[in-house]
Design a protein around this motif. Sequence first.
Motif, PDB file in Angstrom:
ATOM      1  N   ASP A  23      36.520  30.428  43.904  1.00 48.14           N
ATOM      2  CA  ASP A  23      35.261  30.892  44.492  1.00 48.14           C
ATOM      3  C   ASP A  23      35.154  30.528  45.971  1.00 48.14           C
ATOM      4  OD1 ASP A  23      34.321  32.175  42.250  1.00 48.14           O
ATOM      5  OD2 ASP A  23      33.045  30.512  41.602  1.00 48.14           O
ATOM      6  N   ARG A  34      37.321  33.006  47.751  1.00 48.35           N
ATOM      7  CA  ARG A  34      36.743  34.347  47.660  1.00 48.35           C
ATOM      8  C   ARG A  34      35.513  34.500  48.564  1.00 48.35           C
ATOM      9  NH1 ARG A  34      32.868  36.583  44.477  1.00 48.35           N
ATOM     10  NH2 ARG A  34      32.509  34.640  43.389  1.00 48.35           N
ATOM     11  N   LYS A  35      34.728  33.445  48.690  1.00 42.86           N
ATOM     12  CA  LYS A  35      33.472  33.509  49.457  1.00 42.86           C
ATOM     13  C   LYS A  35      33.613  33.036  50.903  1.00 42.86           C
ATOM     14  CE  LYS A  35      30.635  32.914  45.324  1.00 42.86           C
ATOM     15  NZ  LYS A  35      29.713  32.030  44.615  1.00 42.86           N
ATOM     16  N   SER A  45      38.163  27.200  39.048  1.00 36.14           N
ATOM     17  CA  SER A  45      37.220  28.280  39.365  1.00 36.14           C
ATOM     18  C   SER A  45      36.512  27.996  40.679  1.00 36.14           C
ATOM     19  CB  SER A  45      36.197  28.431  38.240  1.00 36.14           C
ATOM     20  OG  SER A  45      36.838  28.874  37.068  1.00 36.14           O
ATOM     21  N   GLU A  46      36.238  26.731  40.971  1.00 35.17           N
ATOM     22  CA  GLU A  46      35.575  26.363  42.216  1.00 35.17           C
ATOM     23  C   GLU A  46      36.469  26.663  43.415  1.00 35.17           C
ATOM     24  OE1 GLU A  46      35.793  24.214  39.532  1.00 35.17           O
ATOM     25  OE2 GLU A  46      33.736  24.555  38.856  1.00 35.17           O
TER      26      GLU A  46
END
Length: 132
Positions: A78, A81-82, A74-75
């Motif tokens: 993210d 994505r960011k 998930s990290e």
Amino acid sequence: MRAMTMALIFCLSAGAISAKPHLREVSKVDDTLLAVGIADEIRKNCPDISARMIKAVGLIRGVAAHARGLGYTSEEIDLYRKSDTEKARLKAKRDAYLAAGGAQTGNSQSYCQLGRQEIEKGSLIGAVLRMN
């Protein structure tokens, strides 16, 4: 000595095999995010078209699930994505696609025409859009 060399080669090749490509290189992830971004820009610039928001959210969640299935954390998802770099890269690809499709800044009908074409051909972009 030979056994150590073979062990080192095995360890290095196992590391290379298990190394994951950057998420931008996973076409299902990158292409889906690009399609959602293009659809979003079309709906923002065409008053006759809106977004199927539930479809868009579902696609984005599906991309995250796909990435997790490939072993991304998930990290890592993210961070991708960011990332300002990735956002800028996708925006440039989005803008190039829009321009190639005839969309012109300040000309809402050009966005509408492209949106209608995407809807009619049943593309991933078109699946996120609907006529008002």
